[in-house]
Design a protein around this motif. Structure first.
Motif, PDB file in Angstrom:
ATOM      1  N   TYR A   1      72.963  33.021  31.618  1.00 52.35           N
ATOM      2  CA  TYR A   1      73.424  32.003  32.560  1.00 52.35           C
ATOM      3  C   TYR A   1      73.838  30.713  31.857  1.00 52.35           C
ATOM      4  CZ  TYR A   1      68.726  30.128  31.750  1.00 52.35           C
ATOM      5  OH  TYR A   1      67.600  29.632  31.152  1.00 52.35           O
ATOM      6  N   LYS A   2      74.528  29.861  32.641  1.00 54.65           N
ATOM      7  CA  LYS A   2      74.809  28.483  32.273  1.00 54.65           C
ATOM      8  C   LYS A   2      74.278  27.621  33.411  1.00 54.65           C
ATOM      9  CE  LYS A   2      78.801  29.534  29.363  1.00 54.65           C
ATOM     10  NZ  LYS A   2      80.239  29.296  29.071  1.00 54.65           N
ATOM     11  N   GLN A   3      73.717  26.473  33.085  1.00 52.42           N
ATOM     12  CA  GLN A   3      72.992  25.681  34.074  1.00 52.42           C
ATOM     13  C   GLN A   3      73.271  24.191  33.896  1.00 52.42           C
ATOM     14  OE1 GLN A   3      68.895  26.955  34.995  1.00 52.42           O
ATOM     15  NE2 GLN A   3      68.235  24.895  34.460  1.00 52.42           N
ATOM     16  N   TYR A   4      73.317  23.487  35.009  1.00 43.97           N
ATOM     17  CA  TYR A   4      73.550  22.034  34.976  1.00 43.97           C
ATOM     18  C   TYR A   4      72.608  21.353  35.963  1.00 43.97           C
ATOM     19  CZ  TYR A   4      75.927  17.596  34.483  1.00 43.97           C
ATOM     20  OH  TYR A   4      76.218  16.274  34.222  1.00 43.97           O
ATOM     21  N   ARG A   5      72.019  20.235  35.545  1.00 42.55           N
ATOM     22  CA  ARG A   5      71.094  19.478  36.387  1.00 42.55           C
ATOM     23  C   ARG A   5      71.763  18.243  36.959  1.00 42.55           C
ATOM     24  NH1 ARG A   5      64.723  18.198  35.774  1.00 42.55           N
ATOM     25  NH2 ARG A   5      64.804  20.378  36.394  1.00 42.55           N
ATOM     26  N   ILE A   6      71.686  18.113  38.281  1.00 42.66           N
ATOM     27  CA  ILE A   6      72.166  16.914  38.978  1.00 42.66           C
ATOM     28  C   ILE A   6      70.978  16.001  39.234  1.00 42.66           C
ATOM     29  CG2 ILE A   6      73.272  16.006  41.050  1.00 42.66           C
ATOM     30  CD1 ILE A   6      75.184  17.663  39.416  1.00 42.66           C
ATOM     31  N   LYS A   7      71.059  14.758  38.722  1.00 40.98           N
ATOM     32  CA  LYS A   7      70.014  13.770  38.982  1.00 40.98           C
ATOM     33  C   LYS A   7      70.331  13.052  40.288  1.00 40.98           C
ATOM     34  CE  LYS A   7      67.252  12.774  36.312  1.00 40.98           C
ATOM     35  NZ  LYS A   7      65.864  13.286  36.082  1.00 40.98           N
ATOM     36  N   VAL A   8      69.377  13.083  41.202  1.00 41.28           N
ATOM     37  CA  VAL A   8      69.583  12.441  42.495  1.00 41.28           C
ATOM     38  C   VAL A   8      69.369  10.937  42.364  1.00 41.28           C
ATOM     39  CG1 VAL A   8      68.842  12.313  44.900  1.00 41.28           C
ATOM     40  CG2 VAL A   8      68.897  14.518  43.731  1.00 41.28           C
TER      41      VAL A   8
ATOM     42  N   TYR B   1      72.931  19.810  30.625  1.00 41.50           N
ATOM     43  CA  TYR B   1      73.514  21.142  30.456  1.00 41.50           C
ATOM     44  C   TYR B   1      72.594  22.067  29.655  1.00 41.50           C
ATOM     45  CZ  TYR B   1      76.739  24.867  29.130  1.00 41.50           C
ATOM     46  OH  TYR B   1      77.321  26.080  28.941  1.00 41.50           O
ATOM     47  N   LYS B   2      72.519  23.313  30.095  1.00 43.06           N
ATOM     48  CA  LYS B   2      71.695  24.311  29.423  1.00 43.06           C
ATOM     49  C   LYS B   2      72.426  25.648  29.448  1.00 43.06           C
ATOM     50  CE  LYS B   2      67.104  26.525  29.694  1.00 43.06           C
ATOM     51  NZ  LYS B   2      65.832  26.581  30.477  1.00 43.06           N
ATOM     52  N   GLU B   3      72.420  26.348  28.319  1.00 43.69           N
ATOM     53  CA  GLU B   3      73.090  27.641  28.246  1.00 43.69           C
ATOM     54  C   GLU B   3      72.182  28.665  27.572  1.00 43.69           C
ATOM     55  OE1 GLU B   3      77.093  29.631  26.201  1.00 43.69           O
ATOM     56  OE2 GLU B   3      77.035  27.481  26.652  1.00 43.69           O
ATOM     57  N   GLU B   4      72.010  29.797  28.238  1.00 36.19           N
ATOM     58  CA  GLU B   4      71.213  30.891  27.708  1.00 36.19           C
ATOM     59  C   GLU B   4      72.013  32.185  27.811  1.00 36.19           C
ATOM     60  OE1 GLU B   4      68.474  30.549  26.155  1.00 36.19           O
ATOM     61  OE2 GLU B   4      67.863  28.501  26.694  1.00 36.19           O
ATOM     62  N   LYS B   5      71.406  33.287  27.412  1.00 37.08           N
ATOM     63  CA  LYS B   5      72.099  34.571  27.343  1.00 37.08           C
ATOM     64  C   LYS B   5      72.688  34.987  28.687  1.00 37.08           C
ATOM     65  CE  LYS B   5      71.382  39.422  26.058  1.00 37.08           C
ATOM     66  NZ  LYS B   5      70.407  40.424  25.538  1.00 37.08           N
TER      67      LYS B   5
END
Length: 490
Positions: free
Chosen positions: A483-490, A477-481
């Motif tokens: 956006y919010k972002q999430y990484r899916i590991k394949v 999980y990553k959050e900046e001014k």
């Protein structure tokens, strides 16, 4: 050039433009970006000066290039960025492919016929909204209403309804400076005629698409349905496990639409058929008496008919959302992006005659839902945006993560009573163990009494994650001014 055999990670970024969808997916092979995909670009409101900050961040993030742009449907909260920041998208971006639903193919005769009929309903909604606004500006009417029983409250309710109808109007179509109906949304027009330049793939349910530059990824097209009955269906049967609780009933909109747009007579828009009209001057004089103006049914008829029509128009467009399940073949993980699909669309996914059959004997739609590890919540957590038994309850992966595009700082005030739906909210938080990422949690509550802030409840639920899961979530999980972002590991 690297020959990518598959992908290893997917970053899903949700831009916080306000209630509305703007997602960017980046597919990676280890640290190398292989493919960039954008899904929608909208928000409920915002000036160009404000929204351009998000669009410029997006431009930097993708280096001005999108491999695939997906537009789910024509609502302001999904395409408005292309209107407000059109110069940036036209001058500073390039797009390789653009996908839309089959219902956007303006060259298809059946689509043209349907859009003409549906356009009349949207025009009727605009005209009704304008007429109600004019009537409520008539102090003769409102002053007479105020003198009656609970008059102030009645006028207040009429004004509240008028505001809600104006919001529906803004959501669906463009208007000129005078507010007159001018057709579909400008943002959609810019995408089709300036950005795409006829380079559009129109997707139909049951298709399984692949892209040569994205090996190991399949796009399962779930919706929109091709059945008018399914498109019009907002909810399942009452008292069943089909949908989450609500009591919206759509009636009388078709006849209202026909009358409100009728220009063949001199009587204007009327609640009565011509056979019920009379030339009796005495009755006309009494009916039109200024002191008894409040007795007329004009406003009540407009409000009743316009309300039902607005709900019908809204459901029709939502159920025309391009809905897709993105399958990462190596891991069998699925990313679900349903646009704003309502029950009629969700239900239709389970009747698709897929060419591909899963080995476990299930219908492929159920199998895809079972394997869903990321769910973009449809319709901003509203009651009609997520099916129950044929939707959320089939998402059984222990790795489920969700994102919801809800922001009370940028939303119609009339939507705040229905979003978020507490039933969906409770089940999502439980299924994800608190891995529910909402665009803006400010002023959102878990309970109806508004004593438990939603952010606190989500944080509490995340304590149910085991140590390994908590570590994985923090790393993903990553959050900046912006956006919010999430990484899916394949």
């Amino acid at each position: 050039m690297i020959n990518y055999d598959t992908i290893t990670d997917v970053d899903i970024r949700m831009y916080g433009t306000g209630t509305g969808d703007c997602f960017v997916l980046k597919f990676f092979y280890n640290t190398e970006k292989t493919f960039t995909m954008m899904i929608d670009g909208g928000t409920w409101k915002g000036t160009k000066a404000h929204l351009s900050k998000y669009v410029n961040d997006l431009k930097d993030y993708v280096n001005g290039h999108i491999d695939l742009l997906v537009i789910t449907h024509e609502h302001k909260d999904h395409v408005y960025l292309f209107d407000a920041c059109s110069d940036i998208f036209i001058n500073d971006f390039t797009f390789d492919e653009i996908w839309m639903a089959w219902s956007e193919d303006d060259q298809d005769d059946l689509v043209k016929e349907w859009k003409d009929k549906f356009g009349q309903k949207k025009k009727a909604l605009a005209m009704a909204s304008d007429q109600i606004n004019l009537k409520l500006k008539d102090t003769t009417l409102t002053n007479q209403l105020k003198r009656g029983f609970k008059g102030e409250e009645i006028v207040g309710r009429f004004n509240h309804f008028s505001d809600a109808l104006n919001d529906f109007k803004a959501l669906h179509f463009s208007a000129d400076k005078t507010g007159e109906y001018k057709g579909g949304l400008k943002g959609m027009d810019i995408i089709k005629n300036t950005i795409a330049k006829d380079n559009i793939r129109y997707c139909k349910p049951g298709e399984i698409a692949s892209i040569s530059k994205l090996p190991g990824v399949k796009f399962h097209i779930l919706g929109p349905p091709q059945s008018i009955k399914a498109i019009r269906k907002e909810h399942g049967k009452k008292g069943t496990n089909d949908t989450y609780d609500h009591n919206k009933v759509l009636k009388r909109s078709d006849s209202f639409s026909a009358v409100i747009t009728d220009t063949t007579t001199n009587i204007g828009q009327s609640p009565f058929d011509s056979k019920y009209k009379t030339d009796c001057n005495k009755i006309k004089t009494y009916y039109n008496n200024e002191d008894a103006f409040w007795r007329t049914v004009d406003l009540d008829w407009l409000v009743s008919g316009a309300g039902n029509l607005a709900l019908r128009v809204n459901t029709g467009i939502n159920n025309l959302s391009l809905a897709m399940a993105i399958e990462l073949e190596d891991s069998e993980k699925v990313l679900l992006f349903p646009g704003d699909a309502e029950f009629g669309s969700w239900e239709s996914w389970h009747t698709i005659d897929w060419d591909k059959k899963p080995d476990n004997g299930k219908h492929l739609t159920e199998d895809l839902l079972n394997r869903t590890v990321f769910y973009k919540v449809a319709h901003h957590l509203s009651h009609n945006g997520t099916a129950k038994a044929k939707g959320l309850q089939m998402m059984t992966s222990p790795d489920l993560v969700s994102m919801a595009t809800l922001d009370f700082d940028a939303i119609s005030s009339n939507w705040k009573t229905t979003m978020p739906n507490r039933g969906i909210l409770k089940e999502l938080i439980n299924k994800t163990k608190g891995r529910l990422i909402i665009m803006n949690e400010k002023n959102l509550f878990y309970d109806f009494d508004e004593k438990i802030p939603l952010a606190d409840r989500i944080k509490s639920e995340r304590s149910r994650l085991n140590e390994k899961q908590q570590k994985a979530y923090k790393e993903a999980y990553k959050e900046e001014k912006f956006y919010k972002q999430y990484r899916i590991k394949v």
